[in-house]
Design a protein around this motif. Sequence first.
Motif, mmCIF file in Angstrom:
data_model
loop_
_atom_site.group_PDB
_atom_site.id
_atom_site.type_symbol
_atom_site.label_atom_id
_atom_site.label_comp_id
_atom_site.label_asym_id
_atom_site.label_seq_id
_atom_site.Cartn_x
_atom_site.Cartn_y
_atom_site.Cartn_z
ATOM 1 N N HIS A 114 -30.524 4.183 12.378
ATOM 2 C CA HIS A 114 -30.383 5.603 12.364
ATOM 3 C C HIS A 114 -30.144 6.173 10.936
ATOM 4 O O HIS A 114 -30.427 6.999 10.360
ATOM 5 C CB HIS A 114 -29.163 6.010 13.357
ATOM 6 C CG HIS A 114 -28.897 7.463 13.212
ATOM 7 N ND1 HIS A 114 -29.806 8.331 13.880
ATOM 8 C CD2 HIS A 114 -27.823 8.228 13.033
ATOM 9 C CE1 HIS A 114 -29.251 9.480 14.007
ATOM 10 N NE2 HIS A 114 -27.916 9.427 13.244
ATOM 11 N N HIS A 118 -31.713 8.850 8.307
ATOM 12 C CA HIS A 118 -31.327 9.924 7.435
ATOM 13 C C HIS A 118 -31.753 10.025 6.080
ATOM 14 O O HIS A 118 -31.799 10.954 5.574
ATOM 15 C CB HIS A 118 -29.720 9.997 7.668
ATOM 16 C CG HIS A 118 -29.274 10.528 8.798
ATOM 17 N ND1 HIS A 118 -29.490 11.943 9.291
ATOM 18 C CD2 HIS A 118 -28.567 10.258 9.794
ATOM 19 C CE1 HIS A 118 -29.161 12.040 10.649
ATOM 20 N NE2 HIS A 118 -28.149 11.225 10.734
ATOM 21 N N GLY A 144 -21.766 12.766 11.588
ATOM 22 C CA GLY A 144 -20.548 12.919 12.428
ATOM 23 C C GLY A 144 -20.004 11.619 12.755
ATOM 24 O O GLY A 144 -18.744 11.740 12.934
ATOM 25 N N GLY A 170 -18.282 14.246 8.759
ATOM 26 C CA GLY A 170 -18.741 15.298 9.911
ATOM 27 C C GLY A 170 -17.645 15.447 11.049
ATOM 28 O O GLY A 170 -17.453 16.545 11.442
ATOM 29 N N ASP A 174 -15.677 18.495 12.093
ATOM 30 C CA ASP A 174 -15.369 18.806 13.858
ATOM 31 C C ASP A 174 -14.117 19.194 14.260
ATOM 32 O O ASP A 174 -13.644 19.964 14.907
ATOM 33 C CB ASP A 174 -16.080 17.779 14.657
ATOM 34 C CG ASP A 174 -17.592 17.802 14.310
ATOM 35 O OD1 ASP A 174 -18.267 18.657 13.745
ATOM 36 O OD2 ASP A 174 -18.221 16.659 14.644
ATOM 37 N N GLY A 187 -19.110 21.503 11.587
ATOM 38 C CA GLY A 187 -19.699 21.811 9.975
ATOM 39 C C GLY A 187 -20.187 23.169 10.097
ATOM 40 O O GLY A 187 -19.692 23.944 9.097
ATOM 41 N N GLU A 191 -18.520 25.990 8.048
ATOM 42 C CA GLU A 191 -19.165 26.622 6.750
ATOM 43 C C GLU A 191 -19.386 28.102 6.694
ATOM 44 O O GLU A 191 -19.039 28.802 5.719
ATOM 45 C CB GLU A 191 -20.688 26.253 6.491
ATOM 46 C CG GLU A 191 -21.337 26.452 5.071
ATOM 47 C CD GLU A 191 -22.745 25.881 5.030
ATOM 48 O OE1 GLU A 191 -23.158 25.017 5.842
ATOM 49 O OE2 GLU A 191 -23.150 26.020 4.105
ATOM 50 N N GLY A 284 -26.396 14.945 8.924
ATOM 51 C CA GLY A 284 -25.826 16.351 9.168
ATOM 52 C C GLY A 284 -25.013 17.182 8.209
ATOM 53 O O GLY A 284 -25.447 18.169 8.055
ATOM 54 N N ASN A 288 -24.675 21.252 4.344
ATOM 55 C CA ASN A 288 -23.709 22.066 3.982
ATOM 56 C C ASN A 288 -23.792 22.750 2.622
ATOM 57 O O ASN A 288 -24.274 22.050 1.469
ATOM 58 C CB ASN A 288 -22.284 21.192 3.967
ATOM 59 C CG ASN A 288 -21.186 22.135 3.669
ATOM 60 O OD1 ASN A 288 -20.996 22.422 2.342
ATOM 61 N ND2 ASN A 288 -20.412 22.872 4.612
ATOM 62 N N ASP A 313 -30.054 15.053 13.496
ATOM 63 C CA ASP A 313 -30.708 14.037 14.224
ATOM 64 C C ASP A 313 -32.115 14.440 14.634
ATOM 65 O O ASP A 313 -32.349 15.380 15.495
ATOM 66 C CB ASP A 313 -29.901 13.200 15.293
ATOM 67 C CG ASP A 313 -28.723 12.742 14.619
ATOM 68 O OD1 ASP A 313 -28.565 12.603 13.416
ATOM 69 O OD2 ASP A 313 -27.744 12.517 15.713
HETATM 70 O O1 KG4 Z 1 -26.298 13.324 11.421
HETATM 71 P P1 KG4 Z 1 -25.734 14.387 12.370
HETATM 72 O O2 KG4 Z 1 -26.758 15.425 13.081
HETATM 73 O O3 KG4 Z 1 -25.603 13.528 13.830
HETATM 74 C C1 KG4 Z 1 -24.799 12.185 13.748
HETATM 75 O O4 KG4 Z 1 -25.387 11.169 13.412
HETATM 76 O O5 KG4 Z 1 -23.699 12.200 14.037
HETATM 77 O O6 KG4 Z 1 -24.385 14.878 12.045
HETATM 78 C C2 KG4 Z 1 -23.595 15.626 12.800
HETATM 79 C C3 KG4 Z 1 -22.503 16.138 11.984
HETATM 80 C C4 KG4 Z 1 -21.366 16.933 12.902
HETATM 81 O O7 KG4 Z 1 -20.209 16.425 12.412
HETATM 82 C C5 KG4 Z 1 -21.648 18.279 12.434
HETATM 83 O O8 KG4 Z 1 -20.336 18.973 12.278
HETATM 84 C C6 KG4 Z 1 -22.080 17.943 10.932
HETATM 85 O O9 KG4 Z 1 -22.905 17.086 10.782
HETATM 86 N N1 KG4 Z 1 -22.567 19.162 10.160
HETATM 87 C C7 KG4 Z 1 -22.122 19.811 9.303
HETATM 88 C C8 KG4 Z 1 -23.105 20.907 8.825
HETATM 89 N N2 KG4 Z 1 -24.009 20.987 9.957
HETATM 90 C C9 KG4 Z 1 -23.919 19.766 10.897
HETATM 91 N N3 KG4 Z 1 -21.116 19.586 8.489
HETATM 92 C C10 KG4 Z 1 -21.144 20.481 7.417
HETATM 93 N N4 KG4 Z 1 -21.656 21.436 7.284
HETATM 94 C C11 KG4 Z 1 -22.763 21.907 7.934
HETATM 95 N N5 KG4 Z 1 -23.562 22.852 7.700
#
Ligand code: KG4
Length: 348
Positions: A114, A118, A144, A170, A174, A187, A191, A284, A288, A313
């Motif tokens: 995974h 990314h 995350g 992440g 959260d 996140g 932001e 994710g 930001n 994802d």
């Molecule tokens: O990669 P992802 O979509 O899922 C995982 O593989 O975990 O990442 C999700 C994480 C969450 O903790 C979310 O709060 C964070 O990415 N996230 C952000 C933003 N958009 C998503 N963190 C900071 N700023 C953002 N704009």
Amino acid sequence: MKILAFETTCDETSAAVLEGRVLRSNAVFSQIRLHRRYSGVVPELASRAHLEKIPFVLKGALGAAGCRLPLRAGAFDAVAFSRGPGLPGALMVGRVAAEAAAGLARAPLIGVSHLEGHLLACEFEGAKASRPLEFPLLALLVSGGHTELWHARGYGDYRVLGRTRDDAAGEAFDKVAKLLGLPYPGGPSVEKAAARARGEGPGFPRPHMEGTWDFSFSGLKTAVSYYLAGRLGQDFYKRALRLPPAEAALVCRGFQDAVAETLVKKTAAAARKLGLRRIAVGGGVSANGALRRAFGALEGLEVRFSEKAYCSDNAAMVALCALRRLEAGKFANSVKVSPELDRPGWAI
Ligand code: KG4
Ligand code: ZN
């Protein structure tokens, strides 16, 4: 080369069809609404929701790509799925779906990382994987559940330099959002609030961890919690006490800047130490804006991000990992990843 891919590591159910470098479809069902009332992902609910939604997501992806149902032998050259890291029950749903599809299409099954997904998501420009990564590079993967620095020497050739010793970046976003009473996922909420800050906010500590490429974010989260306890009283969380919005915005700004500075400084230092000019940031948290701006201000380093639509994802990135494997003539007909990635906790 036509690839069907599945992604079910956490709280997005996704299926995609990639034909050559062209993304024919990328259907994503987000479970955010399901988990929001718990301020975080509930693994059992996530697995059940994947199971419930995956037939619709698959149908959507196949329909949008103009594929006929039922799947016939030869419909795809490979079927890919995220083999981890992720929630065990959730991963199992994607794997079983991929196995069934691969059986029908008589196609090889490819399990991919995974986190590699990314990284490769940086190659998409709209619906085309037209911006190939140039190696060697330093990859920062911030999601995350993970915060990792990789020395990437080629597709499938990665050395993990460092990772978080406690909370992922992440996860820290959260948890801080939860402390402040802001909605999940934290996140985007943090932001958005930080953008309204009038000033720089409290100077929270920058957890730099000298002498290692590892990260640690739990101390920063605790610093925010102490700040709130100082302002609202020790039992602020139990009593659901909240800061006034203007002050909450400042806390978000201070926290976000601390995370961004920590990630950027360590990544830039690692790149310079290894003599790498290129950095790619995925996951994710890479959506930001403050993090993107902080990386953009680095001199002498070329920094790439995935387009915002591909930061969270999705199965498109999973399909692309499989394509790169097939193009390299590696791993066809088997479920394997680079040995360096094949560590405990990744396999299902
Ligand atoms: O990669 P992802 O979509 O899922 C995982 O593989 O975990 O990442 C999700 C994480 C969450 O903790 C979310 O709060 C964070 O990415 N996230 C952000 C933003 N958009 C998503 N963190 C900071 N700023 C953002 N704009
Ligand atoms: Zn992810």
